[in-house]
Design a protein around this motif. Structure first.
Motif, short mmCIF file in Angstrom:
data_model
loop_
_atom_site.label_atom_id
_atom_site.label_comp_id
_atom_site.label_asym_id
_atom_site.label_seq_id
_atom_site.Cartn_x
_atom_site.Cartn_y
_atom_site.Cartn_z
N UNK A 69 0.93 -1.24 0.13
CA UNK A 69 -0.15 -0.21 0.03
C UNK A 69 0.97 1.19 0.08
N UNK A 70 1.77 1.26 0.91
CA UNK A 70 2.65 2.27 0.78
C UNK A 70 3.34 2.71 -0.41
N UNK A 71 3.99 1.57 -1.14
CA UNK A 71 4.64 1.48 -2.42
C UNK A 71 3.79 2.23 -3.31
N UNK A 72 2.27 1.66 -3.28
CA UNK A 72 1.62 2.21 -4.55
C UNK A 72 1.15 3.72 -4.14
N UNK A 73 0.96 4.20 -2.79
CA UNK A 73 0.82 5.62 -2.65
C UNK A 73 2.16 6.31 -3.19
N UNK A 74 3.19 6.00 -3.14
CA UNK A 74 4.57 6.62 -3.45
C UNK A 74 4.52 6.86 -4.83
N UNK A 75 4.11 5.54 -5.42
CA UNK A 75 4.16 5.58 -7.17
C UNK A 75 3.28 6.51 -7.64
N UNK A 76 2.23 6.62 -7.17
CA UNK A 76 0.93 7.61 -7.45
C UNK A 76 1.43 9.07 -7.12
N UNK A 77 2.19 9.16 -6.00
CA UNK A 77 2.56 10.63 -5.75
C UNK A 77 3.60 11.15 -6.95
N UNK A 78 4.50 10.11 -7.09
CA UNK A 78 5.57 10.69 -8.02
C UNK A 78 4.93 10.75 -9.52
N UNK A 79 3.92 9.86 -9.91
CA UNK A 79 3.45 10.05 -11.15
C UNK A 79 2.63 11.27 -11.26
N UNK A 80 1.75 11.76 -10.42
CA UNK A 80 1.34 13.04 -10.23
C UNK A 80 2.23 14.18 -10.29
N UNK A 81 3.35 14.23 -9.31
CA UNK A 81 4.48 15.14 -9.74
C UNK A 81 4.89 15.53 -11.01
N UNK A 82 5.02 14.25 -11.76
CA UNK A 82 5.49 14.20 -13.10
C UNK A 82 4.55 14.79 -14.02
#
Length: 274
Positions: A69-82
């Motif tokens: 769950x944490x890895x998914x959230x971090x991946x979502x965050x970076x995808x949004x930032x980029x």
């Protein structure tokens, strides 16, 4: 469209495209698009050693200390930032509709999705789409040029290499964050480092696909080029573009078939020899 860059992406994005690359290459004509192969192979071996010694163990440690769950959230965050990279290149490609869709997705995920850690936009049927300056140059008619393997960055081409400075300097918020800060212990670089680790960690499950590959260099080269071709044509490349990528002209098919028959005959002869 999707775009992935850097050494940690090599085993992520290229492996996902590899099945297409392998399936489409039953006949392998002499390569005319890798004139720097000798140097490229040396850089590939260097990158592979660095990956095995440093990057892969770091990615495994990251997976050990984090939950899915944490890895998914971090991946979502970076995808949004980029997302600004995609939005800017959609505009440069004249695709205003996709640029507006990407902007809406970023706004929704940045607000309702709590800074992008969650992805409500996908549930609202605004799917993720990615592009980069390499695809923009392709849309503008710039030729691919020779295949290149860069130290630590991995596969690219003489055209695609420009996505690193252009997207990074002008459109990537994480690069702008680094440029405007000077923190102790290089802390301004930590978000980028974590982003690369998340990408490499996502590739760990796909590594089994490369088991038994006789020549990984050729595998990654062909997979990279095929993936870029499908990206540039939004998943629907024309036949002539596929033939051009393979270095095949229509009149060459009979010659290639004959080469394939000769190769299969030689293999059978070798297998039947005592």
């Amino acid at each position: 469209m999707q775009s992935r860059v850097g050494l940690p992406l090599r085993r992520t994005s290229l492996v996902l495209a590899s099945l297409l690359a392998v399936a489409g290459c039953a006949m392998s004509p002499p390569r005319t698009d890798d004139p720097w192969e000798k140097v490229n192979r040396k850089v590939y071996r260097f990158n592979d050693k660095v990956d095995r010694a440093v990057i892969r163990p770091t990615a495994k440690a990251y997976r050990t200390v984090t939950t899915p769950g944490l890895r998914r959230a971090l991946s979502n965050f970076f995808a949004n930032v980029r997302m600004p990279i995609t939005i800017a290149n959609d505009m440069l490609q004249g695709d205003i509709k996709d640029a507006l869709r990407g902007t809406g997705r970023m706004v929704i995920n940045s607000t309702v999705g709590l800074l992008g850690f969650f992805d409500p936009a996908t549930r609202m049927k605004i799917p993720a789409q990615e592009t980069d300056f390499a695809a923009t140059l392709a849309q503008w008619g710039v030729g691919e040029g020779p295949y290149i393997v860069l130290p630590l960055m991995g596969s690219t081409s003489l055209r695609d290499v420009w996505r690193f400075p252009v997207d990074g300097y002008f459109f990537d918020p994480m690069t702008n964050y680094v440029q405007n800060r000077n923190q102790p212990l290089g802390q301004e670089h930590w978000p980028q480092l974590l982003y690369l680790i998340t990408l490499r960690a996502r590739a760990l499950d796909a590594e089994a696909l490369t088991d038994g590959i006789y020549d990984p260099y050729v595998f990654y080269r062909d997979a990279y080029r095929q993936r870029r071709l499908y990206l540039n044509y939004d998943g629907q490349p024309p036949l002539d573009a596929i033939q051009q990528m393979q270095g095949i002209e229509e009149e060459d098919f009979e010659s290639l078939l004959e080469q394939q028959r000769e190769y299969e005959k030689s293999q059978n002869d070798n297998n039947n020899s005592p």
